[in-house]
Scaffold this active site. Structure first.
Site, PDB file in Angstrom:
ATOM      1  N   GLY A 132      72.364  64.055 104.482  1.00  0.00           N
ATOM      2  CA  GLY A 132      71.256  64.892 104.020  1.00  0.00           C
ATOM      3  C   GLY A 132      70.300  65.240 105.153  1.00  0.00           C
ATOM      4  O   GLY A 132      70.723  65.560 106.266  1.00  0.00           O
ATOM      5  N   HIS A 133      68.991  65.128 104.841  1.00  0.00           N
ATOM      6  CA  HIS A 133      67.952  65.582 105.769  1.00  0.00           C
ATOM      7  C   HIS A 133      67.555  64.513 106.780  1.00  0.00           C
ATOM      8  O   HIS A 133      66.722  64.757 107.627  1.00  0.00           O
ATOM      9  CB  HIS A 133      66.736  65.991 104.927  1.00  0.00           C
ATOM     10  CG  HIS A 133      65.685  66.742 105.677  1.00  0.00           C
ATOM     11  ND1 HIS A 133      65.959  67.862 106.420  1.00  0.00           N
ATOM     12  CD2 HIS A 133      64.351  66.535 105.796  1.00  0.00           C
ATOM     13  CE1 HIS A 133      64.841  68.313 106.960  1.00  0.00           C
ATOM     14  NE2 HIS A 133      63.850  67.520 106.609  1.00  0.00           N
ATOM     15  N   TRP A 134      68.127  63.332 106.659  1.00  0.00           N
ATOM     16  CA  TRP A 134      67.699  62.202 107.481  1.00  0.00           C
ATOM     17  C   TRP A 134      68.857  61.680 108.337  1.00  0.00           C
ATOM     18  O   TRP A 134      69.218  60.502 108.261  1.00  0.00           O
ATOM     19  CB  TRP A 134      67.210  61.095 106.557  1.00  0.00           C
ATOM     20  CG  TRP A 134      65.727  60.941 106.485  1.00  0.00           C
ATOM     21  CD1 TRP A 134      64.771  61.815 106.899  1.00  0.00           C
ATOM     22  CD2 TRP A 134      65.045  59.816 105.949  1.00  0.00           C
ATOM     23  NE1 TRP A 134      63.529  61.306 106.646  1.00  0.00           N
ATOM     24  CE2 TRP A 134      63.662  60.083 106.057  1.00  0.00           C
ATOM     25  CE3 TRP A 134      65.454  58.613 105.384  1.00  0.00           C
ATOM     26  CZ2 TRP A 134      62.688  59.184 105.623  1.00  0.00           C
ATOM     27  CZ3 TRP A 134      64.494  57.727 104.946  1.00  0.00           C
ATOM     28  CH2 TRP A 134      63.124  58.010 105.069  1.00  0.00           C
ATOM     29  N   PHE A 143      66.548  63.292  99.963  1.00  0.00           N
ATOM     30  CA  PHE A 143      66.555  63.171 101.434  1.00  0.00           C
ATOM     31  C   PHE A 143      67.962  62.931 101.958  1.00  0.00           C
ATOM     32  O   PHE A 143      68.342  63.404 103.013  1.00  0.00           O
ATOM     33  CB  PHE A 143      65.785  61.925 101.870  1.00  0.00           C
ATOM     34  CG  PHE A 143      64.365  62.142 102.281  1.00  0.00           C
ATOM     35  CD1 PHE A 143      63.911  63.372 102.702  1.00  0.00           C
ATOM     36  CD2 PHE A 143      63.482  61.076 102.271  1.00  0.00           C
ATOM     37  CE1 PHE A 143      62.606  63.538 103.088  1.00  0.00           C
ATOM     38  CE2 PHE A 143      62.172  61.240 102.652  1.00  0.00           C
ATOM     39  CZ  PHE A 143      61.737  62.466 103.055  1.00  0.00           C
ATOM     40  N   ASP A 179      72.124  68.904 103.747  1.00  0.00           N
ATOM     41  CA  ASP A 179      70.651  68.926 103.807  1.00  0.00           C
ATOM     42  C   ASP A 179      70.099  69.798 102.685  1.00  0.00           C
ATOM     43  O   ASP A 179      70.387  70.990 102.620  1.00  0.00           O
ATOM     44  CB  ASP A 179      70.210  69.472 105.184  1.00  0.00           C
ATOM     45  CG  ASP A 179      68.723  69.286 105.450  1.00  0.00           C
ATOM     46  OD1 ASP A 179      67.925  69.388 104.491  1.00  0.00           O
ATOM     47  OD2 ASP A 179      68.361  69.039 106.609  1.00  0.00           O
TER      48      ASP A 179
END
Ligand SMILES: O=C(O)CCC(=O)/C=C/C=C(\O)C(=O)O
EC number: 3.7.1.14
Length: 291
Positions: free
Chosen positions: A270-272, A181, A243
Site C-alpha cells: 500500500g502507501h507505506w 495504508f 496504494d
C-alpha cells in the site's frame, strides 16, 4: 578474557532534539530525531496523516542506515508531532522545504540525501527545486508531486479517510484509515494503533490547524510536474502497486519528468512501502545511496 559489546536499539527519546529555525519569515521550533555519526546525512520526511511523525513513519528504516554509516535526521514538519503548530494557507510542500532548509542550515549540513514519504516526497521535490545545490540523492515513496491521477477519482479513498480522521479524531476512524495504508491490514497491531492514537490526540492544535489550512487552501500540495525536468539529482521512486492514497500513476509522472529517476514498484504493497516491505526497502536504499 572476552569483551562483549552490546548496542542498545535506538529509541525515539534518546535521539529526540529541538532547534529554532529562522528561514525568511518562518521562525519556529522544530523537533527532529538525530541518529548516527556518518559523513553523509539522510533526512527522512514523513507523511501528512494525523499523528504522523518522523519516528512513526520510519522506525523500521533508521537502524540499517545508521549501521551502514549514515547520519539520519527525521524532521517533524511544522504542524506535526513535537514541532510548532502552523496554519498553512499556501503550498505545504514549499513550507516544509523551507523548514528543512532552516534545519540543515542550523545543523551546518551542506548537502543531504532525502527520503520522503507521501507529503514528505512532495516536500523533497519542492526542496530540490528551491535548493538544488543542497541535495544529494532523492528517494520518493508514494509522493513527489500533487496533481490528478489519470485512473483513480480524486480525492482517493485513503485521502477521504485521512480528512475524515482530522475532522473526527476517534480510534474507529484511525483504524479505518490505517487499514487502507497497507495492503495487508492484519500486519497492524493494537500497539501500533494505540501509539498513533496517542500521537494524534497529544496535539489537537495540529489537527485543528490542518483542517483550517485545508479550508483556506484545499490544494496544499500543488502539481509540481511542469518543473520536474529541472531536478537533475539521482532519484529512486518507490511505490506500492496497491496504494489507495496516492495512486501508482503518480510515480510515472515523476520518472517521466525527472531525467535521472528510476522506479521500483512493490507488489502487495500500500502507501507505506518503507514499513510494509522494510527489509527490501532498506537494502534498495542502501544500494542506491552507495552507487
Ligand atoms: O495528499 C497527499 O498527496 C499526501 C497524503 C499523505 O501525505 C498521506 C500520508 C500518510 C502517512 O504516511 C502517514 O500519515 O503516516
Amino acid at each position: 578474557m572476552t569483551t562483549t559489546v552490546t548496542t542498545e536499539p535506538l529509541s525515539e527519546a534518546q535521539t529526540s532534539r529541538f532547534v529554532r529555525i529562522q528561514e525568511g519569515d518562518l521562525n519556529l521550533q522544530l523537533h527532529y530525531n538525530d541518529a548516527g555519526e556518518g559523513r553523509e546525512t539522510v533526512v527522512m520526511l514523513h507523511g501528512s496523516g494525523p499523528g504522523a511523525s518522523g519516528w512513526a513513519n520510519f522506525n523500521r528504516n533508521v537502524e540499517p542506515l545508521v549501521a551502514a554509516g549514515y547520519r539520519v535526521i527525521l524532521m517533524d514538519c511544522p504542524g506535526w508531532s513535537k514541532s510548532d503548530p502552523i496554519v498553512c494557507t499556501g503550498s505545504r510542500s514549499e513550507l516544509n522545504a523551507r523548514a528543512l532548509k532552516g534545519l540543515i542550515d542550523a545543523l551546518a549540513l551542506e548537502r543531504v540525501h532525502i527520503i520522503g514519504n507521501s507529503m514528505g516526497g512532495h516536500s523533497a521535490v519542492a526542496f530540490a527545486l528551491a535548493y538544488p545545490e543542497r541535495v544529494g540523492k532523492l528517494i520518493l515513496m508514494g509522493g513527489g508531486t500533487g496533481g490528478p491521477s489519470q485512473f483513480v477519482p480524486m480525492p482517493t479513498e485513503g485521502i477521504k479517510l485521512l480528512d475524515g480522521l482530522y475532522r473526527e479524531p476517534t480510534i474507529e476512524n484511525l483504524k479505518k484509515m490505517m487499514a487502507v495504508f497497507v495492503f495487508d491490514p492484519s500486519s497492524l497491531t493494537e500497539a501500533l494503533f494505540q501509539a498513533r492514537l496517542e500521537n494524534m490526540l497529544a496535539r489537537r492544535d495540529h489537527l485543528e490547524n490542518f483542517v483550517k489550512s485545508q479550508q483556506a487552501n484545499p490544494r496544499q500540495f500543488p502539481d509540481q510536474s511542469p518543473r520536474l525536468g529541472e531536478i537533475t539529482a539521482p532519484a529512486l521512486v518507490i511505490w506500492g502497486r496497491d496504494d489507495r492514497f496516492v495512486p501508482l500513476d503518480g510515480s510515472l509522472r515523476l520518472i517521466w519528468g525527472m531525467p535521472n529517476a528510476e522506479l521500483h514498484v512493490f507488489n502487495r504493497c500500500g502507501h507505506w512501502a518503507q514499513w510494509e516491505h522494510a527489509d527490501k526497502f532498506n537494502r534498495m536504499v542502501l544500494d542506491f545511496l552507495a552507487h
